[in-house]
Design an enzyme around this catalytic site. Structure first.
Site, PDB file in Angstrom:
ATOM      1  N   TYR A 107       0.844  -1.186   0.000  1.00  0.00           N
ATOM      2  CA  TYR A 107       0.000   0.000   0.000  1.00  0.00           C
ATOM      3  C   TYR A 107       0.884   1.243   0.000  1.00  0.00           C
ATOM      4  O   TYR A 107       1.865   1.310  -0.722  1.00  0.00           O
ATOM      5  CB  TYR A 107      -1.016  -0.024   1.158  1.00  0.00           C
ATOM      6  N   ARG A 160      -9.905  11.420  -7.110  1.00  0.00           N
ATOM      7  CA  ARG A 160      -8.840  12.096  -6.370  1.00  0.00           C
ATOM      8  C   ARG A 160      -8.034  11.030  -5.642  1.00  0.00           C
ATOM      9  O   ARG A 160      -8.265  10.742  -4.471  1.00  0.00           O
ATOM     10  CB  ARG A 160      -9.428  13.106  -5.384  1.00  0.00           C
ATOM     11  N   LYS A 178      -6.755  -1.303  -0.452  1.00  0.00           N
ATOM     12  CA  LYS A 178      -7.449  -1.018   0.808  1.00  0.00           C
ATOM     13  C   LYS A 178      -8.025  -2.286   1.420  1.00  0.00           C
ATOM     14  O   LYS A 178      -7.938  -2.508   2.632  1.00  0.00           O
ATOM     15  CB  LYS A 178      -8.571   0.000   0.570  1.00  0.00           C
ATOM     16  N   GLU A 249     -14.017   5.565  -1.270  1.00  0.00           N
ATOM     17  CA  GLU A 249     -12.578   5.840  -1.188  1.00  0.00           C
ATOM     18  C   GLU A 249     -12.120   6.702  -2.355  1.00  0.00           C
ATOM     19  O   GLU A 249     -12.413   6.413  -3.522  1.00  0.00           O
ATOM     20  CB  GLU A 249     -11.799   4.517  -1.210  1.00  0.00           C
ATOM     21  N   ASP A 250     -11.414   7.788  -2.044  1.00  0.00           N
ATOM     22  CA  ASP A 250     -10.724   8.619  -3.038  1.00  0.00           C
ATOM     23  C   ASP A 250     -11.648   9.177  -4.135  1.00  0.00           C
ATOM     24  O   ASP A 250     -11.328   9.131  -5.330  1.00  0.00           O
ATOM     25  CB  ASP A 250      -9.551   7.841  -3.658  1.00  0.00           C
ATOM     26  N   ASP A 272     -13.642   6.655   3.924  1.00  0.00           N
ATOM     27  CA  ASP A 272     -12.370   6.570   4.637  1.00  0.00           C
ATOM     28  C   ASP A 272     -11.603   7.887   4.590  1.00  0.00           C
ATOM     29  O   ASP A 272     -10.939   8.257   5.556  1.00  0.00           O
ATOM     30  CB  ASP A 272     -11.519   5.447   4.043  1.00  0.00           C
ATOM     31  N   ASP A 273     -11.684   8.622   3.480  1.00  0.00           N
ATOM     32  CA  ASP A 273     -10.956   9.891   3.376  1.00  0.00           C
ATOM     33  C   ASP A 273     -11.515  10.922   4.349  1.00  0.00           C
ATOM     34  O   ASP A 273     -10.771  11.751   4.874  1.00  0.00           O
ATOM     35  CB  ASP A 273     -11.047  10.441   1.955  1.00  0.00           C
ATOM     36  N   ASN A 412       0.109  12.585   1.238  1.00  0.00           N
ATOM     37  CA  ASN A 412       0.919  11.532   0.642  1.00  0.00           C
ATOM     38  C   ASN A 412       0.648  11.496  -0.855  1.00  0.00           C
ATOM     39  O   ASN A 412      -0.306  12.127  -1.310  1.00  0.00           O
ATOM     40  CB  ASN A 412       0.615  10.180   1.313  1.00  0.00           C
TER      41      ASN A 412
END
Length: 555
Positions: A107, A160, A178, A249-250, A272-273, A412
């Site tokens: 990851y 994103r 993930k 996610e994202d 999660d973000d 990150n």
């Protein structure tokens, strides 16, 4: 032909009667050189595998040797994904044997490079690919998935990815990775997990013209079109997989916040973000306050970045402050935000709805150092994806007004971190309490050794996942993330906290997450959200659900 399988985690798993070469093609079944003589005879494998019977440990030593011949972490990532495609048990045995070593490979940070090159390093299908071309047919698409009891779908539209922006179909690597962490970090059985890329096109011109790009060659639709399709997807999941939790996610920042608001009170979903990032940073804030001998309510916070991650963190932080006795208005007054257009303040007219609670009365400024000098925060939090944004002047400014400034550089991959550990400690003359979103090595300064922590969501969302899996929770709430954050912070050894480490050691992450999941599960029962009977021993209950990467006898 399907036949009733054996009991696993208290449930009967249906397994396919495999024979001959088909037994070697199924990664959930394949043991390769570890099939016993009796299994080879029973399954028609004699002559199809070497005439030996190896242990998992022997197989691991071969994997370790082969990984040692790879020259880059991306090559190691490709090798390990290939291993997962052939032997799921061996893959998880390897990764879970040394999580501190392998998690950065499977990851973050390696996953960033893997996503940038996803269409070029693609080997084999993994997960589901649901494009907007399938409007009106989403239920039928979901029914193609071979496992009929899916408990988690991690879904991205690639809008994103990490700090890399719109990667479209190349972002498919994120939900794949993930969900590997659900298992590797918290022991959620992998057969219940589905990675998904929801293809809504991309505005990335480079990929639209890349002949090896794996997504629709269309620009992104209007928000109304996208949300209508996501509605169809979410509602189809309820019908096809009624025990499933959807992990967003994202997605782009505004979409991430609005989709969470759209579904959170009706379905079992989380982002999660927004919530996972908030949970792990809250854990770091709790640890930092403990190190300083203060409480959250004693601190003042200044965010650099006001997108979905920053807003999610601010919201969860305010909920935690309310739990410590503040009113919501008082809690929000402690949180300040700064974005590309400067400080969020009451005269700004370019703010979206979820930013307004943090736009306080203040003179307009586009100077982050000036904002620090005026607001006098005790903690600065970088969620901007702008590498190097915390300059020497920034660190010196916050160190000047705080004996122990808290510096959280969370963006990150590594090149997007707002500052490095060495910079934070050096520029603050060793005063900073520091954590980043990526790993940094210990820093030696003036006879002291500082241990920078990694504020990685993998301390939080897999534990939430295990708690939801074990309890079959009807909803995921912010209280669950606050409890997870508190549980993670409580597991930092005092001797390491004194050296500035804000998170537990990654080497023991499975045990950390079992304890965290147990506390979250207790809360699920307390909130009346569980769909199973309450156990007498919560930790033992969680342990009984944990996946163990061991081969089972097939003869």
């Amino acid at each position: 032909m399907d036949e009733p399988g054996k009991q696993q985690n208290g449930e009967t798993i249906m397994t396919t009667a495999r024979h001959g070469i088909e037994a070697l093609w199924d990664p959930t079944f394949n043991k390769s050189t570890a099939f016993s003589e009796a299994e080879k005879q029973a399954l028609g494998l004699v002559g199809l595998v070497p005439d030996v019977t190896e242990t998992l440990d022997q197989q691991m030593s071969r994997v370790t040797m082969q990984l040692g011949h790879k020259t880059t972490d991306l090559d190691r990532y490709i090798y390990l994904v290939n291993l997962l495609d052939h032997s799921e048990t061996l893959f998880y045995r390897v990764v879970m044997s040394d999580p501190a070593h392998f998690l950065p490979i499977v990851y973050d940070p390696t996953i960033g490079e893997a996503c940038l090159k996803f269409g070029h390093i693609y080997r084999q299908a993994r997960g589901m690919y649901l494009s907007m071309n399938r409007r009106g047919k989403v239920k039928e698409v979901l029914e193609n998935w071979p496992q009929k009891d899916v408990r988690f779908i991690c879904v991205t539209d690639g809008g994103r990815i990490l700090g890399l922006g719109d990667l479209g179909a190349n972002g498919a690597g994120i939900p794949i990775g993930k969900l590997q962490l659900y298992t590797a970090c918290a022991g959620v059985p992998p057969q219940y997990l589905m990675p998904m890329y929801l293809d809504a096109g991309t505005n990335n011109e480079q990929y639209l013209h890349d002949p090896l790009y794996l997504g629709m060659r269309k620009t992104r639709p209007s928000k109304e079109e996208l949300f209508s399709f996501v509605d169809e997807f979410v509602e189809a999941v309820q019908e096809v997989f009624p025990k499933c939790c959807i992990h967003f996610e994202d997605w782009t920042g505004v979409d991430a916040v609005h989709l969470l608001q759209r579904y959170r009170d009706k379905y079992c979903v989380y982002n999660d973000d927004v919530q996972g990032t908030a949970g792990i940073v809250l854990a770091g804030m709790l640890s930092a306050a403990k190190l300083k001998g203060t409480k959250l309510r004693d601190e003042t916070y200044l965010f650099f970045g006001a997108g979905s991650a920053g807003i999610g963190l601010a919201g969860l932080l305010c909920s935690a402050l309310v739990a410590q006795g503040m009113t919501l208005t008082e809690a929000q007054s402690r949180v300040h935000m700064f974005d590309l257009n400067g400080l969020l303040e009451s005269t700004r007219t370019d703010l979206v709805d979820f930013q307004i609670p943090y736009a306080h009365k203040h003179a307009p400024t586009r100077d982050f150092v000036a904002a620090i000098e005026s607001i006098k925060p005790t903690t600065i939090i970088g969620v901007s994806t702008i590498g190097g944004a915390f300059t020497q002047k920034v660190i010196e400014a916050i160190a000047k007004i705080n004996e122990r400034p808290v510096v959280l550089a969370l963006s990150n991959p590594t090149e997007h971190a707002e500052c490095t550990a060495e910079q934070a400690y050096g520029w603050s003359k060793g005063k900073a309490i520091y954590a980043a979103g990526v790993p940094f090595p210990p820093v030696h300064l003036a006879g002291q050794t500082f241990l920078p922590g990694q504020a990685n969501n993998f301390y939080i969302f897999p534990a939430i996942g295990m708690a939801v899996f074990a309890t079959q929770a009807k909803r995921v709430t912010d209280e669950m993330f606050i409890e997870a954050a508190s549980a993670v912070a409580d597991q930092v050894p005092p001797e390491l906290l004194k050296q500035g480490l804000l998170y537990p050691l990654q080497a023991n992450i499975l045990e950390t997450e079992i304890q965290t999941a147990a506390r979250v599960a207790k809360l699920v029962f307390d909130l009346g959200l569980a769909r199973v009977d309450r156990p007498a021993d919560m930790v033992a209950f969680i342990r009984s659900q944990v996946y163990k990467p061991d081969y089972r006898s097939e003869a």
